[in-house]
Scaffold this motif. Structure first.
Motif, PDB file in Angstrom:
ATOM      1  N   GLY A  56       0.820  -1.219   0.000  1.00  0.00           N
ATOM      2  CA  GLY A  56       0.000   0.000   0.000  1.00  0.00           C
ATOM      3  C   GLY A  56       0.847   1.259   0.000  1.00  0.00           C
ATOM      4  N   SER A  57       1.935   1.236   0.745  1.00  0.00           N
ATOM      5  CA  SER A  57       2.849   2.390   0.757  1.00  0.00           C
ATOM      6  C   SER A  57       3.452   2.617  -0.620  1.00  0.00           C
ATOM      7  CB  SER A  57       3.966   2.174   1.773  1.00  0.00           C
ATOM      8  OG  SER A  57       3.461   2.177   3.072  1.00  0.00           O
ATOM      9  N   MET A  58       3.834   1.535  -1.274  1.00  0.00           N
ATOM     10  CA  MET A  58       4.435   1.672  -2.605  1.00  0.00           C
ATOM     11  C   MET A  58       3.429   2.227  -3.614  1.00  0.00           C
ATOM     12  SD  MET A  58       7.321   1.374  -3.885  1.00  0.00           S
ATOM     13  CE  MET A  58       7.465   2.240  -5.427  1.00  0.00           C
ATOM     14  N   VAL A  59       2.189   1.756  -3.541  1.00  0.00           N
ATOM     15  CA  VAL A  59       1.141   2.281  -4.424  1.00  0.00           C
ATOM     16  C   VAL A  59       0.915   3.763  -4.135  1.00  0.00           C
ATOM     17  CG1 VAL A  59      -1.322   2.148  -4.960  1.00  0.00           C
ATOM     18  CG2 VAL A  59       0.025   0.057  -4.789  1.00  0.00           C
ATOM     19  N   HIS A  60       0.888   4.125  -2.855  1.00  0.00           N
ATOM     20  CA  HIS A  60       0.674   5.518  -2.481  1.00  0.00           C
ATOM     21  C   HIS A  60       1.828   6.409  -2.947  1.00  0.00           C
ATOM     22  CE1 HIS A  60       0.365   8.961   0.413  1.00  0.00           C
ATOM     23  NE2 HIS A  60      -0.876   8.900  -0.047  1.00  0.00           N
ATOM     24  N   ILE A  61       3.050   5.923  -2.816  1.00  0.00           N
ATOM     25  CA  ILE A  61       4.219   6.688  -3.277  1.00  0.00           C
ATOM     26  C   ILE A  61       4.121   6.946  -4.776  1.00  0.00           C
ATOM     27  CG2 ILE A  61       6.714   6.541  -3.669  1.00  0.00           C
ATOM     28  CD1 ILE A  61       6.852   5.035  -0.935  1.00  0.00           C
ATOM     29  N   THR A  62       3.745   5.923  -5.530  1.00  0.00           N
ATOM     30  CA  THR A  62       3.626   6.072  -6.983  1.00  0.00           C
ATOM     31  C   THR A  62       2.510   7.048  -7.332  1.00  0.00           C
ATOM     32  OG1 THR A  62       4.411   3.822  -7.261  1.00  0.00           O
ATOM     33  CG2 THR A  62       3.319   4.817  -9.147  1.00  0.00           C
ATOM     34  N   TYR A  63       1.385   6.948  -6.645  1.00  0.00           N
ATOM     35  CA  TYR A  63       0.254   7.846  -6.883  1.00  0.00           C
ATOM     36  C   TYR A  63       0.640   9.299  -6.618  1.00  0.00           C
ATOM     37  CZ  TYR A  63      -4.312  10.025  -6.160  1.00  0.00           C
ATOM     38  OH  TYR A  63      -5.393  10.870  -6.209  1.00  0.00           O
ATOM     39  N   GLN A  78       6.640  20.060  -3.422  1.00  0.00           N
ATOM     40  CA  GLN A  78       7.418  19.622  -2.266  1.00  0.00           C
ATOM     41  C   GLN A  78       6.544  19.551  -1.015  1.00  0.00           C
ATOM     42  OE1 GLN A  78      10.791  22.087  -1.422  1.00  0.00           O
ATOM     43  NE2 GLN A  78      11.706  20.580  -0.052  1.00  0.00           N
ATOM     44  N   LYS A  79       5.704  20.556  -0.808  1.00  0.00           N
ATOM     45  CA  LYS A  79       4.805  20.563   0.350  1.00  0.00           C
ATOM     46  C   LYS A  79       3.839  19.379   0.286  1.00  0.00           C
ATOM     47  CE  LYS A  79       4.561  25.485   1.410  1.00  0.00           C
ATOM     48  NZ  LYS A  79       3.681  26.663   1.416  1.00  0.00           N
ATOM     49  N   TYR A  80       3.307  19.126  -0.895  1.00  0.00           N
ATOM     50  CA  TYR A  80       2.361  18.025  -1.066  1.00  0.00           C
ATOM     51  C   TYR A  80       3.041  16.683  -0.796  1.00  0.00           C
ATOM     52  CZ  TYR A  80      -1.341  15.180  -3.044  1.00  0.00           C
ATOM     53  OH  TYR A  80      -2.324  14.249  -3.218  1.00  0.00           O
ATOM     54  N   THR A  81       4.250  16.519  -1.313  1.00  0.00           N
ATOM     55  CA  THR A  81       4.980  15.271  -1.119  1.00  0.00           C
ATOM     56  C   THR A  81       5.269  15.035   0.359  1.00  0.00           C
ATOM     57  OG1 THR A  81       5.998  15.526  -3.293  1.00  0.00           O
ATOM     58  CG2 THR A  81       7.044  13.989  -1.789  1.00  0.00           C
ATOM     59  N   VAL A  82       5.709  16.060   1.058  1.00  0.00           N
ATOM     60  CA  VAL A  82       6.020  15.929   2.489  1.00  0.00           C
ATOM     61  C   VAL A  82       4.749  15.635   3.283  1.00  0.00           C
ATOM     62  CG1 VAL A  82       6.818  17.193   4.532  1.00  0.00           C
ATOM     63  CG2 VAL A  82       8.114  17.299   2.405  1.00  0.00           C
ATOM     64  N   SER A  83       3.646  16.308   2.955  1.00  0.00           N
ATOM     65  CA  SER A  83       2.403  16.068   3.699  1.00  0.00           C
ATOM     66  C   SER A  83       1.904  14.643   3.477  1.00  0.00           C
ATOM     67  CB  SER A  83       1.330  17.084   3.305  1.00  0.00           C
ATOM     68  OG  SER A  83       0.870  16.848   1.991  1.00  0.00           O
ATOM     69  N   ARG A  84       2.037  14.120   2.267  1.00  0.00           N
ATOM     70  CA  ARG A  84       1.605  12.741   1.987  1.00  0.00           C
ATOM     71  C   ARG A  84       2.534  11.727   2.657  1.00  0.00           C
ATOM     72  NH1 ARG A  84      -3.348  13.587   1.620  1.00  0.00           N
ATOM     73  NH2 ARG A  84      -3.296  15.733   0.992  1.00  0.00           N
ATOM     74  N   TYR A  85       3.808  12.058   2.748  1.00  0.00           N
ATOM     75  CA  TYR A  85       4.753  11.200   3.469  1.00  0.00           C
ATOM     76  C   TYR A  85       4.368  11.120   4.942  1.00  0.00           C
ATOM     77  CZ  TYR A  85       8.918   9.973   6.113  1.00  0.00           C
ATOM     78  OH  TYR A  85       9.777   9.405   7.013  1.00  0.00           O
ATOM     79  N   LEU A  86       4.071  12.274   5.539  1.00  0.00           N
ATOM     80  CA  LEU A  86       3.681  12.304   6.951  1.00  0.00           C
ATOM     81  C   LEU A  86       2.381  11.539   7.178  1.00  0.00           C
ATOM     82  CD1 LEU A  86       4.627  15.988   7.867  1.00  0.00           C
ATOM     83  CD2 LEU A  86       5.817  13.883   8.524  1.00  0.00           C
ATOM     84  N   LEU A  87       1.440  11.647   6.240  1.00  0.00           N
ATOM     85  CA  LEU A  87       0.191  10.897   6.329  1.00  0.00           C
ATOM     86  C   LEU A  87       0.462   9.390   6.285  1.00  0.00           C
ATOM     87  CD1 LEU A  87      -2.938  10.798   6.294  1.00  0.00           C
ATOM     88  CD2 LEU A  87      -2.760  10.826   3.800  1.00  0.00           C
ATOM     89  N   ARG A  88       1.323   8.965   5.363  1.00  0.00           N
ATOM     90  CA  ARG A  88       1.674   7.548   5.235  1.00  0.00           C
ATOM     91  C   ARG A  88       2.335   7.033   6.514  1.00  0.00           C
ATOM     92  NH1 ARG A  88       3.726   8.320   0.573  1.00  0.00           N
ATOM     93  NH2 ARG A  88       5.873   8.515   1.213  1.00  0.00           N
TER      94      ARG A  88
END
Length: 145
Positions: A56-63, A78-88
């Protein structure tokens, strides 16, 4: 094919290869768990949960990566990527805490299952060759018959 669409095709192929590697890791891990004298059900379910979180993490990273490709601003991306990382990481932490406090699942097996994303990344070159060979056979079979 534009650069962005070529990158999208590559990311989908790599996602497939890494998820296939995670699946192989999961199958081998489950076989090992059933051979070891552990609380089999607890360990098997925890390992399966860990590998599912890895996939699931890999799918989310790709998405997230594909969404970021469409953004115009680097700062926004960059902000979006960091926020999605923190969510994951928050989701994974919540699952770890849930498993820890309920004590129904084996924590060690969960952590080993979470390493599935690493195993999938290491197995990616092998899965690339395997899937290419499989696809060539399928094309020959369809074209030859």
């Amino acid at each position: 094919m534009t650069g962005s669409s070529a990158l999208r095709e590559d990311s989908k192929r790599i996602l497939l290869e890494i998820c296939a590697g995670i699946a192989l890791y999961s199958i081998l891990g489950e076989l090992i768990i059933f051979l070891l004298p552990l609380e089999t059900v607890s360990a098997a379910l925890a390992f399966l949960l860990g590998t599912a979180l890895s996939a699931g993490s890999m799918v989310h990273i790709t998405y997230v990566t594909e969404l970021v490709l469409d953004m115009n601003s680097q700062k926004e991306a960059q902000k979006y990527t960091v926020s999605r990382y923190l969510l994951r990481m928050a989701v994974i932490t919540a699952v770890i805490l849930l498993v820890y406090f309920t004590k129904y699942l084996n924590m060690a097996a969960l952590f080993i299952g979470l390493l599935g994303i690493k195993a999938g990344a290491y197995l990616q070159p092998f899965m690339n060759r395997f899937l290419e060979c499989f696809m060539k056979r399928q094309l020959k079979k369809e074209g030859g018959e």
